[in-house]
Scaffold this motif. Sequence first.
Motif, PDB file in Angstrom:
ATOM      1  N   PRO A   1       9.199 -26.539  81.343  1.00 50.25           N
ATOM      2  CA  PRO A   1       9.918 -26.737  82.611  1.00 50.25           C
ATOM      3  C   PRO A   1       9.155 -26.270  83.850  1.00 50.25           C
ATOM      4  N   ASP A   2       8.061 -25.513  83.692  1.00 48.47           N
ATOM      5  CA  ASP A   2       7.245 -25.125  84.843  1.00 48.47           C
ATOM      6  C   ASP A   2       6.273 -26.227  85.256  1.00 48.47           C
ATOM      7  N   LEU A   3       6.286 -27.334  84.499  1.00 49.52           N
ATOM      8  CA  LEU A   3       5.409 -28.465  84.801  1.00 49.52           C
ATOM      9  C   LEU A   3       6.256 -29.685  85.136  1.00 49.52           C
ATOM     10  N   GLU A   4       5.644 -30.675  85.781  1.00 46.96           N
ATOM     11  CA  GLU A   4       6.357 -31.895  86.138  1.00 46.96           C
ATOM     12  C   GLU A   4       5.435 -33.103  86.015  1.00 46.96           C
TER      13      GLU A   4
ATOM     14  N   ILE B   1      -2.689 -24.428  76.509  1.00 46.70           N
ATOM     15  CA  ILE B   1      -3.131 -25.115  77.725  1.00 46.70           C
ATOM     16  C   ILE B   1      -1.977 -25.299  78.709  1.00 46.70           C
ATOM     17  N   TYR B   2      -0.784 -25.512  78.206  1.00 40.46           N
ATOM     18  CA  TYR B   2       0.366 -25.766  79.083  1.00 40.46           C
ATOM     19  C   TYR B   2       0.689 -24.566  79.980  1.00 40.46           C
ATOM     20  N   PRO B   3       0.832 -23.353  79.426  1.00 39.22           N
ATOM     21  CA  PRO B   3       1.048 -22.202  80.328  1.00 39.22           C
ATOM     22  C   PRO B   3      -0.148 -21.915  81.225  1.00 39.22           C
ATOM     23  N   MET B   4      -1.364 -22.228  80.760  1.00 38.49           N
ATOM     24  CA  MET B   4      -2.539 -22.072  81.624  1.00 38.49           C
ATOM     25  C   MET B   4      -2.422 -22.957  82.852  1.00 38.49           C
ATOM     26  N   LEU B   5      -2.018 -24.209  82.629  1.00 37.62           N
ATOM     27  CA  LEU B   5      -1.836 -25.145  83.734  1.00 37.62           C
ATOM     28  C   LEU B   5      -0.747 -24.657  84.674  1.00 37.62           C
ATOM     29  N   ALA B   6       0.365 -24.216  84.121  1.00 38.51           N
ATOM     30  CA  ALA B   6       1.494 -23.774  84.942  1.00 38.51           C
ATOM     31  C   ALA B   6       1.147 -22.542  85.774  1.00 38.51           C
ATOM     32  N   SER B   7       0.234 -21.705  85.277  1.00 48.89           N
ATOM     33  CA  SER B   7      -0.101 -20.464  85.978  1.00 48.89           C
ATOM     34  C   SER B   7      -0.882 -20.706  87.262  1.00 48.89           C
ATOM     35  N   LYS B   8      -1.540 -21.857  87.384  1.00 51.25           N
ATOM     36  CA  LYS B   8      -2.369 -22.215  88.543  1.00 51.25           C
ATOM     37  C   LYS B   8      -3.534 -21.248  88.750  1.00 51.25           C
ATOM     38  N   ARG B   9      -3.906 -20.530  87.696  1.00 52.95           N
ATOM     39  CA  ARG B   9      -4.975 -19.543  87.827  1.00 52.95           C
ATOM     40  C   ARG B   9      -6.197 -19.876  86.980  1.00 52.95           C
ATOM     41  N   ARG B  10      -6.209 -21.043  86.331  1.00 52.23           N
ATOM     42  CA  ARG B  10      -7.290 -21.331  85.388  1.00 52.23           C
ATOM     43  C   ARG B  10      -8.134 -22.541  85.789  1.00 52.23           C
ATOM     44  N   ASN B  11      -8.077 -22.906  87.081  1.00 54.23           N
ATOM     45  CA  ASN B  11      -8.863 -24.029  87.600  1.00 54.23           C
ATOM     46  C   ASN B  11      -8.597 -25.340  86.855  1.00 54.23           C
ATOM     47  N   ILE B  12      -7.345 -25.527  86.449  1.00 54.67           N
ATOM     48  CA  ILE B  12      -6.908 -26.777  85.836  1.00 54.67           C
ATOM     49  C   ILE B  12      -5.838 -27.374  86.739  1.00 54.67           C
ATOM     50  N   ASP B  13      -5.990 -28.638  87.098  1.00 58.70           N
ATOM     51  CA  ASP B  13      -5.032 -29.282  87.997  1.00 58.70           C
ATOM     52  C   ASP B  13      -4.041 -30.192  87.284  1.00 58.70           C
ATOM     53  N   TYR B  14      -4.403 -30.668  86.097  1.00 61.87           N
ATOM     54  CA  TYR B  14      -3.509 -31.608  85.408  1.00 61.87           C
ATOM     55  C   TYR B  14      -3.898 -31.723  83.943  1.00 61.87           C
ATOM     56  N   LEU B  15      -2.952 -32.222  83.153  1.00 62.70           N
ATOM     57  CA  LEU B  15      -3.207 -32.658  81.789  1.00 62.70           C
ATOM     58  C   LEU B  15      -2.963 -34.162  81.725  1.00 62.70           C
ATOM     59  N   SER B  16      -3.824 -34.882  81.052  1.00 63.64           N
ATOM     60  CA  SER B  16      -3.659 -36.319  80.848  1.00 63.64           C
ATOM     61  C   SER B  16      -2.853 -36.546  79.571  1.00 63.64           C
ATOM     62  N   ARG B  17      -1.722 -37.261  79.706  1.00 62.35           N
ATOM     63  CA  ARG B  17      -0.864 -37.540  78.551  1.00 62.35           C
ATOM     64  C   ARG B  17      -0.531 -39.025  78.493  1.00 62.35           C
ATOM     65  N   GLY B  18      -0.340 -39.550  77.295  1.00 61.90           N
ATOM     66  CA  GLY B  18       0.105 -40.921  77.150  1.00 61.90           C
ATOM     67  C   GLY B  18       1.517 -41.067  77.706  1.00 61.90           C
ATOM     68  N   MET B  19       1.859 -42.282  78.159  1.00 62.06           N
ATOM     69  CA  MET B  19       3.186 -42.466  78.751  1.00 62.06           C
ATOM     70  C   MET B  19       4.297 -42.183  77.735  1.00 62.06           C
ATOM     71  N   ASN B  20       3.986 -42.291  76.449  1.00 62.32           N
ATOM     72  CA  ASN B  20       4.977 -41.969  75.418  1.00 62.32           C
ATOM     73  C   ASN B  20       5.029 -40.481  75.103  1.00 62.32           C
ATOM     74  N   GLU B  21       4.124 -39.687  75.664  1.00 61.63           N
ATOM     75  CA  GLU B  21       4.096 -38.242  75.431  1.00 61.63           C
ATOM     76  C   GLU B  21       4.622 -37.438  76.612  1.00 61.63           C
ATOM     77  N   ILE B  22       4.480 -37.990  77.809  1.00 58.71           N
ATOM     78  CA  ILE B  22       4.623 -37.204  79.029  1.00 58.71           C
ATOM     79  C   ILE B  22       6.040 -36.674  79.235  1.00 58.71           C
ATOM     80  N   ILE B  23       7.057 -37.467  78.937  1.00 56.38           N
ATOM     81  CA  ILE B  23       8.432 -37.032  79.194  1.00 56.38           C
ATOM     82  C   ILE B  23       8.821 -35.905  78.249  1.00 56.38           C
ATOM     83  N   GLY B  24       8.463 -36.045  76.964  1.00 56.60           N
ATOM     84  CA  GLY B  24       8.745 -34.983  76.008  1.00 56.60           C
ATOM     85  C   GLY B  24       8.055 -33.687  76.375  1.00 56.60           C
TER      86      GLY B  24
END
Length: 246
Positions: A167-170, A138-161
Amino acid sequence: MTISSRNDSNVAFYRDLLQQALALSGYHTKINFIGNLSYLRQVNYLKHGKIDLIWRLGTHERDLAFKRVDIGLTNGMIGKRIFLIPKGDQWKFDRINKLTDFIKHKLTGGFGEKWFDIEIWKYNRLPYVEIPGDNNKIYPMLASKRRNIDYLSRGMNEIIGDARLYPDLEVEQRLLFIYQRDIYFYLGPSAIQYHSILEHSLRLAEKAGLIKTLIHKHWGDIGNLLQLDKRHRIHLQMPPEEELTK
């Protein structure tokens, strides 16, 4: 005690908490970490005694399948949801202030198969896509901007890791979704006899401030780092308990 994880980003915290909480009760336990497994493999391993416990969000379905140690492990951090987005896409979220804005602007969350958030997103009528198979794709799918996904929802304890691993995501800078949930240890048949010991040990850890100390050790001053006080908070409605699965 034998454990596994789904990825490397947070395993050190849970292993540390398990070991140090048991030490408070006088138990010096060797933790055998067998590596990362998919969720379905973890469940299979847990059922068959190949691992002794997992850490997961508390759900009705999981409570029926395994023995929960009923002490929350993250002080509710997992229920404070922040988005992982493709680099350069912050502008999509700069005018978002309420749930209906996600529908209006067709902002779509991406989730792995049967992820916990799916039922919550569905209940709140938020657009989402469920992607079967390996969660890591899912992560490279999101980074590609070609799969109609705008974001992933992550817990605040997961997001930084996660942001460090991809590195293609922020980290999205403005929003904070909130629902009331925490992560718990769930024991398989091979470890049920340790339930009372673990519950007592984790209760001691909670009272002694060990959980708070380890959160700071492994995630630092995460509230300030993620600027939680400056984020626009959106509270999500929870569906009936029996509808929640993962």
